[in-house]
Design an enzyme around this catalytic site. Structure first.
Site, PDB file in Angstrom:
ATOM      1  N   ASP A   5      -2.705   1.206   7.031  1.00 42.21           N
ATOM      2  CA  ASP A   5      -1.848   0.946   5.861  1.00 42.21           C
ATOM      3  C   ASP A   5      -1.350  -0.499   5.874  1.00 42.21           C
ATOM      4  OD1 ASP A   5      -1.207   4.102   5.206  1.00 42.21           O
ATOM      5  OD2 ASP A   5      -1.290   3.648   7.336  1.00 42.21           O
ATOM      6  N   GLU A  41      -1.374  -1.214  -4.726  1.00 39.54           N
ATOM      7  CA  GLU A  41      -2.627  -0.461  -4.873  1.00 39.54           C
ATOM      8  C   GLU A  41      -2.525   0.517  -6.031  1.00 39.54           C
ATOM      9  OE1 GLU A  41      -4.929   0.830  -1.397  1.00 39.54           O
ATOM     10  OE2 GLU A  41      -5.010   2.797  -2.327  1.00 39.54           O
ATOM     11  N   ASP A  95       0.877  -1.165   0.000  1.00 46.41           N
ATOM     12  CA  ASP A  95       0.000   0.000   0.000  1.00 46.41           C
ATOM     13  C   ASP A  95       0.918   1.219   0.000  1.00 46.41           C
ATOM     14  OD1 ASP A  95      -2.173   1.682   0.183  1.00 46.41           O
ATOM     15  OD2 ASP A  95      -2.263   1.578   2.368  1.00 46.41           O
TER      16      ASP A  95
END
Lengths: 182, 182
Positions: free
Chosen positions: B141, B68, B7
């Site tokens: 996260d 992501e 992420d």
């Protein structure tokens, strides 16, 4: 000093090397555009840009790198790729311990044309004039990379003169210490 | 298969390694957050992230990396740093020739919660349930990185089954060639 200017982009990444110092004629060492194909995955395109930039640093051994500062408000269709490419440019330079400066598009325009709102062709025309070229480097990404390098030399020079002035101003205080009372 | 989920972020970059396959219990191998200080120049922060991700790839040797997908419409104050960090993640994985997949936040939410509009806590709760953890990995996260890895295994599994089905369907045509006329 020798500066590599990088105008980051995923499809076209401008690179230009300029040598010189403030108050003296600047020389264009080389300029080009690193291209990657939109048919490739983004990760592969970024690796191609990384390799290309590493090759330029190997060949020209600049003293500093100037990268265009990217803003979120820019054209949103390409902004993610531009930001990713700028990240690669920063990492490639920082890994070598090179000084890195970020200049905004309006700082670059102001430095080479005198106006932060100058149009692209005006920037190219001034780049050609400053470097005594027959025509602006093409495409615009190439001209922009060269303009970044010029900006860095001129602004860096101003900063260096400021630092020198500050150092000079503080010197007498140290060589002639102030006497207190008595 | 073993998947590293990333992420991307400049201040906090979530990393999580999950192992398993579709239809079997998944296992969390490790999860953490790579942090960089806002006091440092962006270039140096990106180098720190690059080194951190390289260390994770060295240690856990994943079969694939799931990152992501970042959109320009995200929170604009941090979007440039996030995009730059995602560029680093892509390059670090692509340099090693690892398969890379980009999953959007709503794809990840849909995969782990059944709803593409699920809230962050719901994602964390499902990550904990899927991996049989006492609590969601923290901060968010870290949970998001793990959710990315889970998504990749599940979607990759579906894709692998599709590929297998397509291959199976086309096999008879090859073993029993069609005869023309006559």
């Amino acid at each position: 000093m020798r500066v590599l200017g990088i105008d980051p982009g995923l499809t076209r990444c401008g690179v230009g090397v300029v040598e010189g110092s403030v108050g003296r004629p600047l020389t264009l060492i080389d300029v080009n555009v690193l291209r990657t194909s939109a048919d490739q995955p983004v990760a592969q395109r970024l690796v191609t840009i990384e390799k290309g930039l590493d090759a330029w640093l190997d060949e020209f051994e600049p003293d500093a790198v100037a990268v265009e500062r990217v803003f979120a408000r820019s054209d949103s269709s390409t902004i993610m790729g531009t930001a990713q490419a700028s990240g690669i440019a920063l990492v490639v330079a920082a890994r070598r311990g090179l000084p890195i400066a970020l200049h905004t598009p309006s700082e670059v325009k102001a430095a080479v044309t005198g106006s932060g709102r100058a149009a692209k062709p005006q920037v190219g025309a001034m780049v050609a004039r400053i470097l005594r070229l027959d025509a602006p480097p093409s495409p615009a990404d190439a001209s922009d990379a060269v303009a970044l390098a010029i900006t860095h030399i001129w602004r860096g020079g101003a900063q260096a003169r400021l630092d020198a002035a500050v150092a000079a101003a503080s010197r007498p205080a140290r060589t002639t210490p102030m006497r207190t009372g008595r």
